[in-house]
Design a protein around this motif. Structure first.
Motif, PDB file in Angstrom:
ATOM      1  N   ALA A   1      14.121 -15.615  13.733  1.00 40.08           N
ATOM      2  CA  ALA A   1      14.107 -17.039  13.418  1.00 40.08           C
ATOM      3  C   ALA A   1      13.646 -17.282  11.984  1.00 40.08           C
ATOM      4  O   ALA A   1      14.236 -18.083  11.245  1.00 40.08           O
ATOM      5  N   VAL A   2      12.594 -16.572  11.576  1.00 38.83           N
ATOM      6  CA  VAL A   2      12.058 -16.735  10.229  1.00 38.83           C
ATOM      7  C   VAL A   2      13.073 -16.314   9.167  1.00 38.83           C
ATOM      8  O   VAL A   2      13.177 -16.929   8.104  1.00 38.83           O
ATOM      9  N   LYS A   3      13.858 -15.279   9.479  1.00 42.95           N
ATOM     10  CA  LYS A   3      14.835 -14.777   8.521  1.00 42.95           C
ATOM     11  C   LYS A   3      16.130 -15.585   8.510  1.00 42.95           C
ATOM     12  O   LYS A   3      16.946 -15.436   7.601  1.00 42.95           O
ATOM     13  N   SER A   4      16.327 -16.451   9.505  1.00 43.80           N
ATOM     14  CA  SER A   4      17.556 -17.230   9.586  1.00 43.80           C
ATOM     15  C   SER A   4      17.608 -18.285   8.488  1.00 43.80           C
ATOM     16  O   SER A   4      16.609 -18.587   7.837  1.00 43.80           O
ATOM     17  N   ALA A   5      18.789 -18.863   8.304  1.00 46.18           N
ATOM     18  CA  ALA A   5      18.964 -19.878   7.263  1.00 46.18           C
ATOM     19  C   ALA A   5      18.089 -21.098   7.498  1.00 46.18           C
ATOM     20  O   ALA A   5      17.517 -21.673   6.564  1.00 46.18           O
ATOM     21  N   SER A   6      17.941 -21.504   8.746  1.00 45.79           N
ATOM     22  CA  SER A   6      17.153 -22.696   9.051  1.00 45.79           C
ATOM     23  C   SER A   6      15.661 -22.412   9.081  1.00 45.79           C
ATOM     24  O   SER A   6      14.838 -23.292   8.810  1.00 45.79           O
TER      25      SER A   6
ATOM     26  N   ARG B   1      13.777 -22.486  15.242  1.00 52.16           N
ATOM     27  CA  ARG B   1      14.722 -22.584  16.345  1.00 52.16           C
ATOM     28  C   ARG B   1      14.651 -23.974  16.964  1.00 52.16           C
ATOM     29  O   ARG B   1      13.726 -24.279  17.731  1.00 52.16           O
ATOM     30  N   PRO B   2      15.596 -24.846  16.639  1.00 57.65           N
ATOM     31  CA  PRO B   2      15.598 -26.192  17.218  1.00 57.65           C
ATOM     32  C   PRO B   2      15.599 -26.192  18.735  1.00 57.65           C
ATOM     33  O   PRO B   2      15.063 -27.110  19.367  1.00 57.65           O
ATOM     34  N   GLU B   3      16.193 -25.155  19.341  1.00 55.11           N
ATOM     35  CA  GLU B   3      16.213 -25.106  20.805  1.00 55.11           C
ATOM     36  C   GLU B   3      14.805 -24.912  21.370  1.00 55.11           C
ATOM     37  O   GLU B   3      14.503 -25.375  22.473  1.00 55.11           O
TER      38      GLU B   3
END
Length: 378
Positions: free
Chosen positions: A32-37, A40-42
């Motif tokens: 999650a930390v490495k993702s673009a956003s 995690r909105p979910e």
């Protein structure tokens, strides 16, 4: 003083811990930390719909759980163990605190959206020259007809990349560092004239540099009284400080548990290093920091929930003690892990980074010791 949880608080703690154990392990968080956003909105949606914890400190008539500072800190301690990056502190603790204490127009509607997971809030207060002085403001708001025009810039606004709303401190009167003349505004991040530069923080969160250029605000954007916002800001920041201490206690506990487990597995000279006396002493010292630190945030939570005159001093006492001891524990943990403690594969480096952040957030231990002395000595 009784430091035990009520039945409801115990259920809240266990519910949060169970969810995080199933959905927030090391690899999922790192992804999650490495993702673009960066989040995690979910998970945020689950906090609202499955767990209901986004309403923990909101009144029951608004759809919340009717809790207060203590419930926020129960949740934040569990979040510290999992190093949750979703913006609970900025949205529920700080945003909810301003709505509860400032009672702005439309506050109940925004509270309902926060509880439902439909709105997120970031607190835009820090300016480069201020050095944690909440009254040191170059950002200004001037009256314009029936509303306001906001100009200025804010630094390191945690959670701003994900925020739908910003709570902004600005000077509406007085000199740059005067206690009087500070006002607080609720600003939609999508408003014309609001620009952001987003970036990751060292501990895996996201932040923004936020600029306000002739941002038009309605009269209803003002939270609290014009020019009399500093006491409101201090009250909400004290609640955020206590919540940060609870998070640090969660990190502290995980550092102790993780280091103890590692020293039982790591072998030197044919035996686990946990068998060596010096290592035993170090692990024992780490363990003795946990309960005194938890006691500190319990006292602060108790004072804040009951509106004690001593609440601000207790918050500063907790911040100075808890984050200092947690930082020392983090250093000890890395030392006992050796070079492995600095690697990307090791969880210890993540806890270390969160403690680094918590130590400086909302004022360093040194600054809070000075504040503690101003508010009534030791």
């Amino acid at each position: 003083m009784d430091f035990s949880f009520t039945e409801e608080q115990t259920l809240l703690r266990d519910t949060v811990a169970s969810y995080l154990a199933d959905h927030y392990d090391f690899e999922k968080r790192r992804a999650a930390v490495k993702s673009a956003s960066g989040w995690r909105p979910e998970v945020w949606k689950a906090f609202a719909e499955e767990l209901g914890i986004l309403g923990a400190s909101f009144a029951e008539e608004l759809g919340g759980l009717g809790g207060g500072a203590t419930e926020n800190m129960v949740i934040m301690e569990e979040f510290g163990k999992a190093l949750v990056v979703e913006p609970y502190l900025g949205t529920v603790v700080i945003g909810g605190g301003f709505l509860k204490h400032g009672k702005p127009a439309g506050g109940d509607e925004l509270a309902g959206k926060i509880i439902a997971g439909e709105a997120t809030v970031a607190f835009a207060y820090a300016e480069p020259q201020a050095r944690y002085n909440l009254a040191d403001l170059k950002t200004t708001a001037r009256k314009d007809g029936g509303g306001w025009v906001l100009n200025g810039a804010k630094a390191v606004v945690i959670g701003a990349p994900w925020a739908s709303h910003l709570i902004v401190t600005a000077r509406t009167g007085g000199a740059q560092r005067d206690a009087g003349g500070v006002s607080v505004f609720l600003v939609e991040k999508s408003a014309k004239g609001v620009t952001t530069r987003d970036y990751p923080t060292v501990d895996g969160q996201r932040a923004s540099e936020v600029t306000f250029e002739n941002v038009s605000l309605p009269a209803s954007a003002l939270i609290g009284g014009e020019g009399a916002g500093l006491p409101l800001v201090e009250t909400v920041v004290d609640e955020a400080i206590a919540a940060t201490c609870a998070e640090a206690c969660g990190v502290l506990r995980k550092l102790h548990e993780g280091t103890l487990e590692y020293t039982k597995q790591r072998k030197q000279f044919g035996q686990p290093i946990a068998q060596f006396q010096a290592i035993k002493h170090a692990i024992a010292r780490m363990g003795t920091e946990i309960e005194p630190s938890r006691g500190m945030w319990w006292v602060a939570a108790h004072a804040l929930d009951r509106g004690h005159a001593d609440a601000s001093r207790q918050a500063s006492i907790a911040k100075a003690h808890v984050t200092d001891r947690a930082m020392e524990t983090a250093r000890q943990s890395v030392e006992l892990h050796g070079g492995y403690g600095f690697t990307w594969e090791c969880e210890v480096q993540m806890w270390f980074k969160r403690i680094m952040f918590d130590r400086s957030a909302l004022g360093t231990p040194e600054q809070h010791r000075e504040r503690q002395a101003r508010l009534g000595g030791w």
